[in-house]
Design a protein around this motif. Structure first.
Motif, PDB file in Angstrom:
ATOM      1  N   GLY A   1       0.836  -1.188   0.000  1.00 59.98           N
ATOM      2  CA  GLY A   1       0.000   0.000   0.000  1.00 59.98           C
ATOM      3  C   GLY A   1       0.873   1.241   0.000  1.00 59.98           C
TER       4      GLY A   1
ATOM      5  N   PRO B   1      -5.202   6.401  -5.001  1.00 62.56           N
ATOM      6  CA  PRO B   1      -4.896   5.130  -4.339  1.00 62.56           C
ATOM      7  C   PRO B   1      -3.920   4.333  -5.200  1.00 62.56           C
ATOM      8  N   ALA B   2      -2.945   3.685  -4.554  1.00 56.44           N
ATOM      9  CA  ALA B   2      -1.945   2.916  -5.312  1.00 56.44           C
ATOM     10  C   ALA B   2      -1.516   1.703  -4.518  1.00 56.44           C
TER      11      ALA B   2
ATOM     12  N   GLY C   1      -6.797   5.190 -10.079  1.00 59.58           N
ATOM     13  CA  GLY C   1      -5.954   4.380  -9.215  1.00 59.58           C
ATOM     14  C   GLY C   1      -4.841   3.730 -10.002  1.00 59.58           C
TER      15      GLY C   1
ATOM     16  N   GLY D   1      -5.569   1.376  -1.212  1.00 60.32           N
ATOM     17  CA  GLY D   1      -4.188   1.806  -1.159  1.00 60.32           C
ATOM     18  C   GLY D   1      -3.589   1.819   0.221  1.00 60.32           C
TER      19      GLY D   1
END
Length: 794
Positions: free
Chosen positions: A695, A763-764, A741, A785
């Motif tokens: 995350g 978010p990644a 994302g 994420g």
């Protein structure tokens, strides 16, 4: 009067008289394979003679098949599949004469003529095969090797009735593969073949390969009497597995972060020596105890390995015990010299000096030279001058690489110094160190911000917007939007990375137009100001330090890390721009080679090595056989997987504490940053549940998965997509305002993907092993994420 030639007599005939297909059928008959009876109308027969020749040769009321047999057909390097006409169900002499005329006319068509020219054949002679037409219950094709992967397995495609719909692509075939036994892979409906029939077709196919001495593509049909062979020709463009293998004693890791797909010899050899020498030089200047980064080219893919400072580049062994390693540092001349350099580098604060040199003239020097080389009109250079131009580009590419890696590794050192100090004084962990420097990688956003300026200009100009939405060429627009686009392309549109023949954005801005259109169609996202969060983290850290001197040391280290963070990302563009210069020179050389008959087609230049390209411009012959083999190996690489790692894999890096204290600000800091911030082990996936990863940027989103490998794929991205890729580079910032994302297969907390995602508030999840194969393009996914999970919804 000219005679017809029975197929039984074509085995030793002249190709110019009977054509390639008739030759093949004659060989099949001579070898005892079942071929329908028939004859050949030789290529030199005049039109007026055809009807008279057919009298008595074709039976009234019996349908016949009239097939092409051109001199340029069924060649080892060019099949001419689908280029010429076949006429089926022909009854009688008059209809037969018309069929002959149609088949011959197809040899003079634009498509066939262009194909012959591309194949290097000027011969348009056409004989015509006439055979009793099989009343087929089933028909199809079979390949003695898998034509996509090159594997030694028979692939059969079958359809009910005659095969004309299958050949034209009008029907979906039943597919079988036969290795040790027949296996039905897919069927669109009712079964066409039995297992026994599939096995018999495979046996015939293998027998033809053995008889004719090479992999074959056959056409077959089944009637009430059994299986018939209608044609056999060599499988052209068959993939060939590369033969170069790594030394099993050396450790390699696939370079998916920068080369997620197989690349060609020109791309690899233009980049690899420069990269290896440049990393080695940067390590040498800083005092990092390594020979640099070596690269291998196995199975058409790029692999990386760290070159050990001791022991050469041919044998990787486990790290010696700590006492022996410390002893080697004291007595081995190479180690001693390198660690002495590290101590001097720390004393002189070399990482900061690299930054100052870049700011005070290095940037201008590199980029002015790039523009100077790009301004050369290569079309006016002689071959010798073009060869010299390529040599100058290669020298400049090395300079770009050295500057880039000095700033990359110097930045790592400065961030590593901060991480080690924050951990020592306040027990801060690596993820908290990221909070101290986030928001200071402005260079990673530069390209995206430049494209945003273009989008804003387009949105304010109805004519420009209509041009983009109507798929027009905005480059010719005379208003502010056109000027903004031309500035963007001039600054960011000339690089290439993984292909020497794929057009740059400056040559073909279609992906850029698609991104502009997507941005205009999507909701604008508020980019978070990470400097605010970073300031809060700094206050938290410094307020926890009671000692004034320690607080001052930490504050100074934070400022230095923030200053060093962006430059590795900023300078990433310079080696890419240099490779763009190679591309422009190579395309010019390719056009000259094609015009002179030295290459068959422009893209073949990609299968020369860079030294061979220079030598060819200086007059050395080009080996066409070598080009064809490399093309076949590249096809194999595109169709087959390659191992992620090879050779003995080291379990861990040496403890930074083993190195002399005077070197710790360089060696220890570098190792700390590399281990904790820029790389991480990929998360292996199990067979059920969500995919797991690192995350790297908090948030939850759902969207359509879009598999992206390179800049050319940007045109497929739509607003709200979740990009799934091996990794990203700083230059990918132009897509981040569009997507929702990011999922990558590699990367650490401060690698490009994590940095970009946080700076754009996306978010990644990083380091998801095999994400690009486990997640299907167009599927629906949800990613978290913070938890580091990716769930495939549909």
């Amino acid at each position: 009067m000219t005679s017809l030639i029975p197929l039984t007599e074509t085995v030793e005939a002249d190709r110019l008289v009977v054509g390639g297909k008739a030759l093949g059928l004659g060989r099949l008959i001579a070898a005892g394979f079942p071929v329908p009876d028939g004859f050949v109308i030789p290529s030199h027969v005049a039109s007026a003679e055809v009807a008279a020749l057919l009298e008595g040769a074709v039976e009234d009321g019996i349908p016949h098949a009239y097939r092409s047999s051109a001199a340029a057909e069924d060649l080892a390097t060019a099949s001419f599949a689908g280029q010429y006409e076949t006429v089926l169900g022909v009854v009688g002499v008059a209809a037969g004469a018309d069929a002959v005329a149609r088949v011959r006319a197809s040899a003079r068509g634009d498509a066939a003529t262009a194909y012959r020219t591309r194949a290097g054949s000027e011969n348009g002679l056409m004989a015509v095969i006439v055979q009793r037409q099989i009343d087929a219950r089933a028909s199809g094709v079979a390949f003695s090797r898998n034509p996509v992967t090159g594997a030694e397995v028979v692939v059969i495609e079958a359809t009910a009735g005659g095969g004309e719909d299958l050949m034209s692509g009008a029907v979906t075939p039943e597919e079988w593969t036969v290795a040790s036994g027949p296996e039905l892979r897919s069927s669109p409906g009712n079964a066409v073949l039995t297992i026994d029939e599939a096995a018999e077709i495979a046996k015939l196919c293998r027998g033809v390969e053995t008889s004719l001495g090479g992999p074959q593509d056959i056409e077959w049909a089944i009637d009430e009497s059994g299986i018939w062979l209608l044609q056999s020709r060599p499988i052209t463009a068959l993939p060939i597995e590369p033969t170069v293998r790594p030394n099993p004693k050396t450790a390699w890791e696939r370079s998916d972060a920068f080369f997620p797909e197989p690349i060609t010899p020109l791309s690899y050899t233009s980049w690899q020596p420069t990269h290896t020498r440049a990393t080695g030089r940067a390590f040498e200047l800083l005092g990092i105890p390594s020979g640099g980064m070596a690269h291998g080219y196995f199975w058409g893919r790029v692999y990386d390995r760290i070159i050990p400072l001791v022991g050469g580049d041919s044998d990787d062994k486990a790290l010696p015990p700590a006492p022996i390693l410390k002893l080697m540092m004291r007595i081995h001349p190479g180690f001693r010299a390198r660690l002495k350099t590290a101590a001097v580098s720390a004393r002189d604060d070399l990482p900061l000096r690299f930054i100052e040199a870049w700011e005070q003239g290095g940037r201008d020097r590199i980029r002015s030279r790039t523009k100077e080389l790009r301004s050369v009109d290569v079309t006016f250079l002689s071959d010798q001058e073009l060869a010299e131009h390529v040599a100058q580009i290669r020298a400049h590419s090395y300079d770009c690489g050295v500057e880039h890696f000095k700033l990359v590794f110097g930045g790592w050192v400065l961030v590593g110094q901060l991480g080690m100090l924050a951990n020592e004084l306040a027990d801060w962990k690596p993820d908290r160190v990221i909070d101290l420097v986030q928001g200071y990688g402005d260079a990673t956003r530069a390209e995206g911000e430049a494209l945003s300026a273009v989008c804003e200009a387009v949105s304010l100009d109805p004519e420009a917007r209509a041009t983009i939405e109507g798929s027009g060429d905005l480059r010719v627009h005379t208003g502010a939007a056109g000027r903004a686009l031309r500035r963007f392309l001039d600054e960011y549109g000339h690089r290439t990375h993984d292909s020497m023949t794929r057009p740059t954005w400056a040559e073909d801005p279609t992906p850029v137009f698609a991104l502009i259109k997507s941005r205009l169609a999507g909701d604008s996202r508020t980019i978070p100001d990470l400097k605010i969060a970073s300031a809060g983290a700094v206050d938290e850290l410094l307020s926890s330090i009671p000692n004034d001197e320690d607080r001052e040391r930490l504050a100074g280290s934070i400022d230095r890390a923030r200053r060093g963070r962006p430059y590795g990302d900023e300078t990433e563009r310079d080696p890419g721009d240099a490779m763009g210069l190679v591309h422009y020179a190579a395309i010019e050389a390719a056009d000259r080679f094609v015009a002179a008959g030295r290459l068959r087609e422009r893209d073949d230049v990609a299968f020369l090595e860079i030294d061979e390209l220079e030598a060819a411009l200086r007059g050395r012959p080009i080996d066409a056989d070598v080009i064809e083999r490399r093309k076949a190996e590249h096809r194999w690489a595109l169709a087959n997987p390659a191992p992620r790692t090879m050779g003995p894999q080291s379990s861990s890096a040496p403890d930074p504490g083993l190195f002399p204290s005077a070197t710790s600000p360089i060696v220890g800091a570098f190792m700390w940053a590399a281990t904790n911030l820029f790389f991480t082990e990929t998360f292996e996936q199990d067979s059920a549940g969500s995919l797991r990863g690192l995350g790297a940027s908090a948030g939850v989103c759902e969207g359509t998965a879009r598999i992206v490998f390179n800049h050319a794929d940007f045109e497929r991205i739509r607003p709200g997509d979740v990009v799934v890729c091996p990794s990203t580079m700083a230059s990918w910032s132009s897509i981040f305002p569009v997507i929702s994302g990011l999922v990558t297969e590699v990367g650490g907390p401060l690698s490009h993907p994590g940095t970009l995602a946080r700076e754009f508030g996306l978010p990644a999840v990083l380091a998801v092993a095999d994400a690009t194969s486990l997640i299907e393009d167009g599927s629906r996914v949800r990613l978290d994420g913070a938890r580091g999970t990716v769930t495939i919804l549909t």
